[in-house]
Enzyme design. Structure first.
Site, PDB file in Angstrom:
ATOM      1  N   TYR A 296     -11.788   1.843 -66.479  1.00 44.11           N
ATOM      2  CA  TYR A 296     -12.183   2.934 -67.007  1.00 44.11           C
ATOM      3  C   TYR A 296     -13.717   3.104 -66.668  1.00 44.11           C
ATOM      4  CZ  TYR A 296     -12.285   7.145 -69.853  1.00 44.11           C
ATOM      5  OH  TYR A 296     -12.279   8.504 -70.443  1.00 44.11           O
ATOM      6  N   TYR A 346     -11.357  13.386 -63.656  1.00 45.20           N
ATOM      7  CA  TYR A 346     -11.732  12.685 -64.881  1.00 45.20           C
ATOM      8  C   TYR A 346     -10.732  13.370 -65.771  1.00 45.20           C
ATOM      9  CZ  TYR A 346     -13.814  12.353 -69.679  1.00 45.20           C
ATOM     10  OH  TYR A 346     -13.936  12.011 -70.804  1.00 45.20           O
TER      11      TYR A 346
END
Ligand SMILES: [Zn+2]
Lengths: 392, 486
Positions: A296, A346
């Protein structure tokens, strides 16, 4: 020793996404539906077969609306995971548990938003009305002092990392450069064919020192869905099953929402350590068994302690692991082969799960040879989640 | 009077005065221990040789002395004293006032001391008009710089020191406008702290904010096990007690980490914002702002102490805000301790940094400093007069700046350091509510003579308030320190 019963017995059968853009021109609900339909098509499963939905508490698309528009007649499981970007692998875990318990046969996990053309998380929380709940009161310790955005919260940890471990801005920059290099060959990526250099990173403007603009993920409009079912059912579907070898959520002592500034140490991610312990114990595997990872990357600094928490390198040594080229294609552990959230888009980490699936299927644009076991992590600084995916 | 004097005629008349010398001033009072004590209180200067006869007797000075920065205050006239018609500067200023240059600010003060003066001595000075500049366009306004030299002597004619003093005499309202934002750039957001996000307050954290209003830094303490918990919590995770109290923390700590937000910019802050994660000496941490430092001066580990920003008034747009006033804790560099054992010249190297020293600028400091330096100019104590003169509020006089400068350097050097010269140049004014942040470094050191020059700056929210140098003599191995004074 923890062994999650659903692990090894549940699978991801389909993935689907919209395009990733800066202005979708469509409602968030429509993005969610398009992603769900694409995931069902990928698996060859009809909407009526879906009996479970799982998403983020932050998602604006109620399960009732998604159900209605997909033409689902009955839902027997609907669940949400809190804490923003920490949720993605958590939704898959909930889906897998529901499937394994026989509560639902097919569960769609989804996340969709117009995070660029609509509400932008990067604008911060300065307009929040001070209320009386514990969640609102928590902002009292940061907002009046100008710490108002995710970037500003992460920056506080990054400065301490630099102080304790000698990490430099260039070390953070190498993560961005790798992400963008991988995105450059991914036609789905917003930054397709737009690699950057370390010099570009260093020259990009400050957002919150020590974070440059190119340390920060994109803002994206789009939707991503993941279809979870039993391994047994998945074997009969359109795609080879991708086994959920491990799934975990994690919170650790003195956890705060992106602002765990009050722990004895603030250079690690103990909540990710909680995930790592469960993943390795459940799967019986370890870092040496993993060929590639989706780590991440809302902001580059927290990629470093994730590599340490999962044991790919020792504490404080991620900067060397990265500088030695290990996270690049051809390296020991290519990271974010889709381009990550800096390069592809994103989607609160959900697009990273899709890339993990592609690597196991052997269909990534930046395929890692012999990718048998792929790690995917959820958001950092928040209560989080992780997945280990593997071939059947 | 009229302001239609031709500029050329004015300058000629002013230049005609250059080189003229006034008569010696007539001091009304000798150097006085009581005023020295007031001065020390105003400056926060605890140097014992100014007030403690025993410590002074044991020092290099052998007895009580007056602070060197006070050299030019003793023969001032006082509140009722009009400007002397015999003073060359007085005559130059009168000419300028007649021509419309009615406002004045001091810009340079350079004191050189042949020796420290002592209580009971009667000082006077002889003034020479040294220079009058051509008309200059400055940030404050169009004006002339007027420079005088003053020679200070005792009643028996001993020459004890010299002063070079420069003022800007200017026309109010003729200053250059502040540079605006770049073409197309959005204006910076309003930095009024009342526009900052208010803290959310509930039953679990209200003790903290009630304390802040009283300028107390309260940290939750468990009554069951005495553990500290910040942020607070209704139940102690260590012992399980719901019985929670608080302590008032000392306010001392250090910078554990920091972040510097630059984008996006929101109302209520000046960018870049310096946000610190502060670890208190009691152990708890909290997020706050670091004030009185520049971005470049921020470093992990730096010692800090709490100060307070009364950010949100109780009244908002005429209505009483039911949420009450808000005060925010802020942290400034910890006030460096006064050195007890004087630095030797051999301990000092060129480039050595002095510790940061952040002085909160309050109305009390400005007024107390002006009166302790016998400066009764209205703009240093009367807000209405300051506003009429075009200033947003009262501002600090140059002698207070000089006093703080001296304290900064002598606190660093120690009690037996002997000040030889203080030279300062003033820039942005010091108004109440600001912070005057000193930094400095050793410019040169001569180990043989003990001569040390310190270069320093004092910045406030408007920019550089003071830049200057201080010349000292420090003890050397070869010269007994008693020699240094006489
Ligand atoms: Zn307790």
């Amino acid at each position: 020793m923890t062994a999650h019963a659903y692990a090894g017995r549940t699978a991801i059968a389909g993935i689907g996404a919209t395009e990733f853009s800066k202005r979708s021109g469509r409602s968030e609900l429509r993005l969610a539906l398009e992603a769900c339909v694409a995931a069902l098509d990928d698996a060859g499963v009809a909407p009526e077969q879906v009996s479970g939905l799982s998403t983020f508490t932050m998602d604006t698309n109620p399960e009732s609306d998604v159900m209605r528009s997909l033409g689902i007649k009955e839902l027997t499981h609907f669940s949400r995971v809190h804490f923003g970007g920490g949720a993605p692998c958590g939704t898959v875990q909930l889906a897998a548990m529901a499937v394994h318990e026989g509560v639902a046969d097919y569960v769609l996990c989804y996340r969709a938003f117009n995070e660029r053309s609509g509400h932008r998380f990067g604008t911060g929380v300065q307009d929040r009305v001070p209320g009386h709940t514990a969640e609102e009161v928590a902002y009292a310790w940061t907002s009046p002092f100008g710490l108002l955005t995710p970037a500003s919260w992460i920056a506080m940890f990054a400065t301490r990392m630099m102080h304790e471990f000698g990490v430099t801005s260039e070390d953070f920059g190498r993560v961005a450069v790798a992400d963008r290099r991988h995105a450059a060959t991914n036609p789905r990526a917003w930054f397709y064919e737009q690699p950057i250099t370390l010099e570009d990173h260093q020259n990009s403007r400050w957002i919150v020192e020590p974070l440059h603009l190119l340390d920060c993920c994109q803002e994206t409009d789009g939707g991503q869905a993941i279809l979870v079912t039993s391994l047994e059912r998945a074997r009969d579907l359109r795609r080879p099953p991708v086994v959920i070898e491990g799934a975990a959520q994690g919170m650790a002592e003195d956890q705060q929402m992106m602002r765990s500034f009050f722990r004895d140490e603030i250079t690690g991610l103990p909540e990710m350590g909680v995930c790592a312990r469960q993943i390795w114990e459940t799967s019986g595997l370890g870092p040496d068994d993993v060929q590639t990872a989706v780590v991440y990357d809302h902001f580059t600094p927290f990629v470093l302690p994730q590599l340490e928490e999962f044991g790919f390198c020792a504490r404080g040594e991620a900067k060397d692991f990265i500088a030695d080229g290990n996270i690049e294609l051809g390296g020991r552990l290519p990271v974010n082969t889709h381009g990550g959230q800096l390069g592809e888009g994103y989607l609160h980490g959900m697009n990273g799960i899709a890339e993990g699936v592609r690597q196991v299927r052997g269909t990534s644009v930046n395929q890692v040879d012999g990718a048998e076991h792929v790690l995917v992590t959820g958001g950092t600084g928040v209560p989080t989640s992780a997945l280990l995916l593997g071939a059947a | 009077m009229t302001d239609t004097t031709e500029p050329d005629d004015l300058l000629a008349a002013l230049r005609a005065l250059v080189g003229t010398e006034g008569p010696p001033t007539t001091p009304r009072h000798p150097v006085d221990e009581t005023l020295v004590a007031h001065w020390c209180d105003a400056m926060g200067d605890d140097h014992p040789v100014y007030v403690d006869p025993d410590a002074a007797a044991a020092s290099v000075h052998g007895g009580l002395v007056a602070p060197p920065a006070t050299l030019d205050i003793w023969d001032r006239g006082g509140l009722k004293h009009a400007r002397s018609a015999d003073s060359p500067r007085g005559r130059a200023l009168a000419l300028l006032e007649a021509a419309g240059f009615t406002s004045v600010v001091a810009v340079n003060s350079e004191l050189e001391l042949r020796r420290y003066v002592r209580p009971g001595e009667l000082l006077s000075n002889v003034e020479i008009l040294d220079a009058v500049s051509e008309e200059k366009a400055t940030g404050l306004g169009v004006g002339h710089f007027v420079t005088t030299r003053h020679r200070y002597s005792t009643a028996d004619g001993e020459h004890v020191g010299d002063l070079l003093f420069r003022v800007l005499k200017f026309k109010p309202g003729t200053g250059r406008p502040a540079p605006g934002p770049g073409e197309g750039a959005p204006p910076p957001p309003d930095p009024d702290p009342a526009l900052r996000p208010r803290p959310a307050i509930n039953l679990d954290n209200e003790f903290f904010w009630e304390g802040a209003r009283r300028h107390e830094l309260r940290i939750q303490q468990c009554r069951g096990c005495q553990a500290l918990h910040n942020p607070p919590t209704p139940r102690c995770p260590d012992c399980g007690s719901f019985d929670q109290g608080w302590i008032v923390a000392s306010g001392r700590g250090h910078l554990y980490s920091f972040a510097v937000p630059r984008y996006p910019q929101v109302r209520g802050f000046r960018y870049p914002v310096l946000v610190g994660l502060v670890e208190l000496e009691e152990g708890a941490r909290l997020v706050s702002n670091v004030v009185g430092v520049t971005r470049e001066q921020l470093s992990v580990g730096m010692p800090l102490e709490v100060c307070w920003l009364d950010s949100h008034p109780a009244q908002v747009e005429g209505e009483t805000d039911a949420r009450g006033p808000i005060t925010l804790p802020q942290f400034r560099p910890a006030t460096p301790p006064r050195r007890e054992a004087t630095l030797a010249a051999a301990d000092v190297a060129e480039g050595d940094a002095l510790p940061l020293f952040a002085v909160p600028v309050t109305t009390t400091l400005i007024v107390a400093g002006a009166l302790a330096t016998r400066d009764f100019t209205d703009v240093h104590h009367d807000r209405d007069a300051a506003v009429r003169a075009g200033s947003p509020d009262v501002f600090m006089n140059i002698n207070t700046t000089l006093g703080l400068t001296e304290r900064y350097v002598t606190d660093w050097a120690g009690p037996d350091a002997v000040v030889r010269a203080l030279r300062v140049r003033l820039g942005a004014p010091n108004h109440p509510g600001d912070i005057l942040a000193f930094s400095g470094s050793v410019q040169s050191v001569d180990p043989a003579t003990g001569a040390v020059v310190v270069a320093l700056q004092g910045a406030n929210g408007l920019g550089a308030h003071v830049t200057g140098t201080v010349e000292l003599t420090l003890p050397t191995a070869s010269t007994p320190t008693q020699e240094a004074s006489r």
